[in-house]
Motif scaffolding. Sequence first.
Motif, PDB file in Angstrom:
ATOM      1  N   PHE A 291       0.412  17.891 -37.088  1.00 47.84           N
ATOM      2  CA  PHE A 291       0.257  18.229 -35.518  1.00 47.84           C
ATOM      3  C   PHE A 291       1.862  17.869 -35.035  1.00 47.84           C
ATOM      4  N   SER A 292       2.320  16.872 -35.570  1.00 47.86           N
ATOM      5  CA  SER A 292       3.591  16.616 -34.811  1.00 47.86           C
ATOM      6  C   SER A 292       4.511  17.455 -35.711  1.00 47.86           C
ATOM      7  N   ASP A 293       4.608  17.914 -36.709  1.00 45.46           N
ATOM      8  CA  ASP A 293       5.310  18.910 -37.205  1.00 45.46           C
ATOM      9  C   ASP A 293       5.125  20.339 -36.512  1.00 45.46           C
ATOM     10  N   ARG A 294       4.051  20.720 -35.960  1.00 47.44           N
ATOM     11  CA  ARG A 294       4.174  21.860 -35.381  1.00 47.44           C
ATOM     12  C   ARG A 294       4.300  21.773 -33.726  1.00 47.44           C
ATOM     13  N   GLY A 295       4.806  20.487 -33.278  1.00 48.73           N
ATOM     14  CA  GLY A 295       4.959  20.403 -31.977  1.00 48.73           C
ATOM     15  C   GLY A 295       3.592  20.157 -31.151  1.00 48.73           C
ATOM     16  N   GLU A 296       2.485  19.972 -31.565  1.00 47.45           N
ATOM     17  CA  GLU A 296       1.367  19.533 -30.834  1.00 47.45           C
ATOM     18  C   GLU A 296       1.169  18.160 -30.613  1.00 47.45           C
ATOM     19  N   TYR A 297       2.082  17.552 -29.846  1.00 44.33           N
ATOM     20  CA  TYR A 297       2.290  16.193 -29.972  1.00 44.33           C
ATOM     21  C   TYR A 297       1.014  15.389 -29.335  1.00 44.33           C
ATOM     22  N   GLU A 298       0.391  15.848 -28.343  1.00 41.87           N
ATOM     23  CA  GLU A 298      -1.101  15.437 -27.800  1.00 41.87           C
ATOM     24  C   GLU A 298      -2.086  15.394 -28.790  1.00 41.87           C
ATOM     25  N   LEU A 299      -2.459  16.176 -29.625  1.00 43.76           N
ATOM     26  CA  LEU A 299      -3.089  16.013 -30.740  1.00 43.76           C
ATOM     27  C   LEU A 299      -2.641  15.138 -31.937  1.00 43.76           C
ATOM     28  N   ALA A 300      -1.478  15.174 -32.122  1.00 41.76           N
ATOM     29  CA  ALA A 300      -0.749  14.189 -33.056  1.00 41.76           C
ATOM     30  C   ALA A 300      -1.197  12.627 -32.473  1.00 41.76           C
ATOM     31  N   LEU A 301      -0.950  12.517 -31.337  1.00 41.27           N
ATOM     32  CA  LEU A 301      -1.023  11.332 -30.551  1.00 41.27           C
ATOM     33  C   LEU A 301      -2.656  10.609 -30.678  1.00 41.27           C
ATOM     34  N   ASN A 302      -3.435  11.713 -30.438  1.00 44.53           N
ATOM     35  CA  ASN A 302      -4.908  11.144 -30.303  1.00 44.53           C
ATOM     36  C   ASN A 302      -5.280  10.749 -31.689  1.00 44.53           C
ATOM     37  N   ASN A 303      -4.960  11.402 -32.684  1.00 43.59           N
ATOM     38  CA  ASN A 303      -5.334  10.912 -34.261  1.00 43.59           C
ATOM     39  C   ASN A 303      -4.588   9.755 -34.810  1.00 43.59           C
ATOM     40  N   LEU A 304      -3.295   9.641 -34.219  1.00 45.24           N
ATOM     41  CA  LEU A 304      -2.538   8.371 -34.668  1.00 45.24           C
ATOM     42  C   LEU A 304      -3.173   7.151 -33.851  1.00 45.24           C
ATOM     43  N   TYR A 305      -3.298   7.301 -32.487  1.00 50.24           N
ATOM     44  CA  TYR A 305      -3.927   6.094 -31.865  1.00 50.24           C
ATOM     45  C   TYR A 305      -5.149   5.965 -32.378  1.00 50.24           C
ATOM     46  N   ASP A 306      -6.046   6.657 -32.957  1.00 51.33           N
ATOM     47  CA  ASP A 306      -7.232   6.223 -33.463  1.00 51.33           C
ATOM     48  C   ASP A 306      -7.058   5.648 -34.580  1.00 51.33           C
ATOM     49  N   ALA A 307      -6.173   6.026 -35.457  1.00 52.56           N
ATOM     50  CA  ALA A 307      -6.118   5.618 -36.515  1.00 52.56           C
ATOM     51  C   ALA A 307      -5.318   4.038 -36.503  1.00 52.56           C
ATOM     52  N   LEU A 308      -4.458   3.824 -35.503  1.00 47.91           N
ATOM     53  CA  LEU A 308      -3.845   2.773 -35.199  1.00 47.91           C
ATOM     54  C   LEU A 308      -4.644   1.657 -34.670  1.00 47.91           C
ATOM     55  N   LYS A 309      -5.909   1.880 -33.808  1.00 48.40           N
ATOM     56  CA  LYS A 309      -6.755   1.012 -33.333  1.00 48.40           C
ATOM     57  C   LYS A 309      -7.599   0.482 -34.407  1.00 48.40           C
ATOM     58  N   LEU A 310      -7.972   1.464 -35.583  1.00 46.80           N
ATOM     59  CA  LEU A 310      -8.721   1.065 -36.659  1.00 46.80           C
ATOM     60  C   LEU A 310      -8.207   0.100 -37.673  1.00 46.80           C
ATOM     61  N   SER A 311      -6.687   0.588 -37.656  1.00 41.99           N
ATOM     62  CA  SER A 311      -6.006  -0.093 -38.706  1.00 41.99           C
ATOM     63  C   SER A 311      -5.669  -1.441 -38.294  1.00 41.99           C
ATOM     64  N   GLN A 312      -5.426  -1.854 -36.896  1.00 38.70           N
ATOM     65  CA  GLN A 312      -5.428  -3.256 -36.246  1.00 38.70           C
ATOM     66  C   GLN A 312      -6.717  -4.199 -36.480  1.00 38.70           C
ATOM     67  N   LEU A 313      -7.838  -3.257 -36.233  1.00 41.86           N
ATOM     68  CA  LEU A 313      -8.973  -3.957 -36.213  1.00 41.86           C
ATOM     69  C   LEU A 313      -9.310  -4.492 -37.686  1.00 41.86           C
ATOM     70  N   ARG A 314      -9.290  -3.825 -38.573  1.00 42.85           N
ATOM     71  CA  ARG A 314      -9.578  -3.999 -39.956  1.00 42.85           C
ATOM     72  C   ARG A 314      -8.504  -4.637 -40.644  1.00 42.85           C
ATOM     73  N   GLY A 315      -7.230  -4.992 -40.130  1.00 50.15           N
ATOM     74  CA  GLY A 315      -6.129  -5.587 -40.782  1.00 50.15           C
ATOM     75  C   GLY A 315      -5.272  -4.876 -41.839  1.00 50.15           C
ATOM     76  N   PHE A 316      -5.120  -3.522 -41.442  1.00 50.20           N
ATOM     77  CA  PHE A 316      -4.407  -2.607 -42.401  1.00 50.20           C
ATOM     78  C   PHE A 316      -3.032  -2.751 -41.915  1.00 50.20           C
ATOM     79  N   GLU A 317      -2.228  -3.651 -42.518  1.00 50.05           N
ATOM     80  CA  GLU A 317      -1.125  -3.954 -41.998  1.00 50.05           C
ATOM     81  C   GLU A 317      -0.029  -2.611 -42.257  1.00 50.05           C
ATOM     82  N   VAL A 318      -0.140  -2.329 -43.633  1.00 54.48           N
ATOM     83  CA  VAL A 318       0.893  -1.124 -43.976  1.00 54.48           C
ATOM     84  C   VAL A 318       0.586  -0.115 -43.159  1.00 54.48           C
ATOM     85  N   GLU A 319      -0.690   0.186 -42.865  1.00 57.16           N
ATOM     86  CA  GLU A 319      -0.886   1.619 -42.068  1.00 57.16           C
ATOM     87  C   GLU A 319      -0.421   1.553 -40.948  1.00 57.16           C
ATOM     88  N   THR A 320      -0.671   0.260 -40.196  1.00 54.71           N
ATOM     89  CA  THR A 320      -0.198   0.047 -38.985  1.00 54.71           C
ATOM     90  C   THR A 320       1.337   0.350 -38.741  1.00 54.71           C
TER      91      THR A 320
END
Length: 906
Positions: A291-320
Motif C-alpha cells: 500500500f505504501s508503494d501505491r501511495g495508499e498511506y492510510e491503509l499502509a499505516l493501518n496494517n503497520l500499526y497493527d503489526a507494531l502493536k503485536l510485535s511490541q506485545l510479543r517482544g518481536f524486536e527485529v520486526e518492531t
Amino acid sequence: MNCGRAFFIISSLISCSAFAQSRITDSLEQKLEKAHGTAKVDILNQLTYEFITHDNDKVIKYNGDALRLSKEINYLKGEAKAYTYRGVNEYLTAQFPEAHKDLHRGLKLAIKAGDITLQGYTLLQLGNCSLEDVHMDSALLYFKRSYEIIKDSTDPVTLSKLYRNISALYGQHHQVDSQRIYLERAIAIRRLLPNKALLAEALLLKANTRLRLGDFPGADALVKEVEGIVNVNLENEENRNDINHLKALILFHQGKFDDASTLLDSARNYYFRTSLLRKYVTLLIDLGKVFSDRGEYELALNNLYDALKLSQLRGFEVETSIIRNQIGWINYNLGDVTQALRLADEAMSLGSQRLLPGDLANALTLKGVGLTDLKDFGQARFLLDSAFHIYKRLGDDRGLSETLMNLGYLEGNRGNYNEALQLYRESAQHAESIPFRYGLAWSSWGMGDIYFKLGDFEKSAHFLDQSESYAHAIDSKEILVLNFNTRRDLLAAQHRFEEALVFSRRSSRLRDSIHRADVARRFLNLEKIQEIEQRDRDIEVLQKDKLLAQDKIHLQEARLKQLSIMIIGGIIGLILLAVIAFVYYRFYSRIKSLNVAITERNNRIQTQANKLQEVNSELERLYGEVSEQKEKIQAQAEELTTTNRNISDINRSLEKLVEQKTHELRTTNEELMKYNNELLQFSYTVSHNLRGPVVRLMGLSDLALAENDLTLARQWIGLIGKTTHELDTIIKDLSKILDLRNKPHQYHEPVGLQAEWNQARSLLQGNLTGSEEIVSNFESLPELTTVRALLQSIFYNLLSNAIKFQSPERNLKVIATSRVEYGKAILEITDNGLGFNTQRNKEKLFKLYNRFHTHVEGRGLGLYLIKSQIEVLHGSIEVESEPGRGSMFRVVLPISVEETEYRQLA
C-alpha cells in the motif's frame, strides 16, 4: 530477507506432515484411553507433536500430562522428548528465553537416556529457536552439531529438515549460493519421500526466496507446482494459506490488486485465528509495503500499526525495528522529514548485531534520503554509500537499484547532472535484471528529469513516457506526481502552456488524493493512542500493586489469627496442668494421713511429689515465657493495624490519582476529537474553495507570461485581477469561519441567496461542460440574515455533489428554490443525478467517511461537513433520494438573528 521472512521459512517444521493430522489425532486419542506407563507417555508426546501448530490448548494439556507421568515412572526418554516439544511450542509462540531453557533440558535428558536420534532432533530445534531469535552464530553452531549426529542416521525426514533450515540461515545472510545448495538437497530428499507435504513446504520456501529476489515468474511457477500437491491433500490448511500469501504478493506485482487483497485477507484471518503470530506480523508488513508503494498511506499505516502493536506485545524486536523504518518511509513521502529521520534512528537502535544487513541498509537509505532533502549532502552521501556496500556484499539487485536511484536523486539536487544520469542508468540496469518495475519507474523518471535540466527535451519526454508506463503498471501515485510535475515544466519550457496546465491540474489532483492532511493527523492520533495505552498499562500496574498489598495484609492477619489460637491453646494446657497438680497434691495429703506403717510407699509418693513440684516450677517458667510472647504478639498486632491504616491511606490516594488521571485523559481526548473535527471542516473547505481560483491563477499567469500581444496580455492580467478579488473574498470568508468558533454572532448579516448561488456556480465552472441546466428561484425568500461564508459553503458543497454524482444517461439538471414555512427559511436543491437508497443508508447519512458511489473519487466527507455547518447555523437538513431518480436536499434555517439567539439561550 528479514526476520519475519525467517518465520515463514521455518514455521512449518512441525506442521508440514499434517495432511492427515485429523485422522492421526483421532486414532491416538482413542489409544490414549487404554494406554499405561511408557506407552501412554509416548502417545501423549505424539499428540503434542500433532497439535503443536494447530491447537495450543491441547498442546499445553498433553505436554503437561506427558511431563508429569514420565517423572512419576522415571521414563527419561519420554521426559526428554516432552521438554523438547515444549521448547518447540514456546519458540513458535515467541517465548524465546523459555524455549531455550526447555530445549536444553530436553537435550540434557536425551544425552542421559542415550537417545542419539532425539539428541540430533533437539539440536536441530535449538538451531531453529536461535534462528527465530536472530542469533545467527548460535543457530549455525547448533545446526552443525545436529548434522554430525544426523548425517549417518537412517532418518531422511529429519536430515531434509536440517538441510532446509541451514538453507534458511544462509538466506538470512543473503549467501545465495549456499542457500540454494542446501535447499536443493532438502528438495531432492523430499521428492523421494511418500509424504508430499514435506516437498510442498520446501518448494514454498524456494518460491518465497525467488520472490524476495525479484524472480516473480520463477516464484509463480513454483507456487503452481505446490498448488497441485496441496489440492490433492486438502487437509493442510496452513500450506494453503502460505500459498495464498505468496500468490497475493505475485498478483500485486502483476497489478491485480483486488484478487491479491482477497487472498491476503484469507491468509491473515487464518494466521490470527491459529495464533501464528510471526506469520501474521510478516503478512501485515508485506501489506504495508504494498500500500505504501501505491501511495495508499492510510491503509499502509493501518496494517503497520497493527503489526507494531503485536510485535511490541510479543517482544518481536527485529520486526518492531522493520515496522518503524517502514512507517518512517511513509512519513518521508508525506513530507515529514524530521519524523522520518527519528524513526530511522529508532529502527537502527537495535544494533547491527541483531538487525539483518538488508534491514540495516534500508534504515541507512531512509536517513540518507531524508538528509538529502535537508541539503546535508555530505552525510547523506556517506549513509547511502554505506547502504550500497551492504547490498553489494549481499548481491541484492533490488537493494542496489533503490540505493543507486537515491544516489542519483542526491547528485541531481547537488547539480551534478552527468553523475546523477550515470547513477540512474546503473539503477535501471539492476532493476531490469530482476525485473524490478518500481525501480524502473523511478530511474526512468530520474533520467527524464535530468535530461530536462540538461535541455535535451526529446530524451526527457522519452524517459518520462517509460516512467509513466511503469508507474501505471504498479499503480505508484508518488512516481506519477513527480512525472506530471516534470512534464508540466517540460511543456512550459516548450511554450505549450495549455498542455502544461493539464498536467499541472493532474498532478495537483493526484497529490491531493494521497498527501492528505487527515493521513498525517491519523499518524499523530495513533501515536497519542499508544501513549494513552501506555498510561492505561501503568494504571493497571498500580492497581495490581494495590491488590498485592491487600494480599499481604490478609496474609499477616491470617498469621496473627494463627498465633492467637496457639496462645489460647497454651493457656488451656497450663490450666489442665494446674488441675493435675492440684489433684496430685490432694492425693499426696490423703496418703500422708494413712497408716504410718506404709513408710516405704510414703517415701516413694514423697519423691513423686517432689518431681511434681519441679514440673510445676517449669510450668510457671513456661507460663511467664508465654505471657511475654503474648505481649510481643499484641505489640505486633498494633503495628500491623498501623501498617494497615497506612496502606489504606495509600490506596485511597492511588484511587484518587487514578480517577484524576482518567478524567484528565478523557477531557484531553474529547478536546482532541473536537479540534480534529473543526480542523477537518476547515481543511475540507480550504481544499474545495481555494483550489479553483488558485488553479485559474496558475493557468492565467502562465498564459500572460507566454503572451507576446500586449492587448491580450492585459486581458489575461485583467482576468488575473478578477480571480484575485474572488480569492481575496474566499480568504476573508475562511477567516470568518475561523472566528465563528468564538464570535458566532459577529458575522450575521443580510445575505442575498441568488448572489451566493451564483458565486458557488462560478467556483465550480471548471467542472461544467455546458450541457448542464442549473436554475434557481429565490423570489419567495430572496434574502436571509445568517453567516454568509457558511451559507456559501453549503451551496457550494451541495452543487458540487450534484455535479460529481450526475447520471451518465441524461444531462444534469439542478433546481434551487427558497420559501418561508412555519417561520423558518426552507432551501431546496434538487437534481436528477444517480441518487441513492435513503432507507438502506439511513444510519450512514451524514456520517464521516461514508460513501454511496465508489466509482467517483472522494472521501465521504461532503455530507458530513454540510450537516456540521448547518448545525453551526442552528439549522437542520433532510434528504430524499432514489437510485436513478436523483436527490432533493432540504435545508431548514432560522430567518433572523433574534431566532438564532433565542435557540442558543434555549
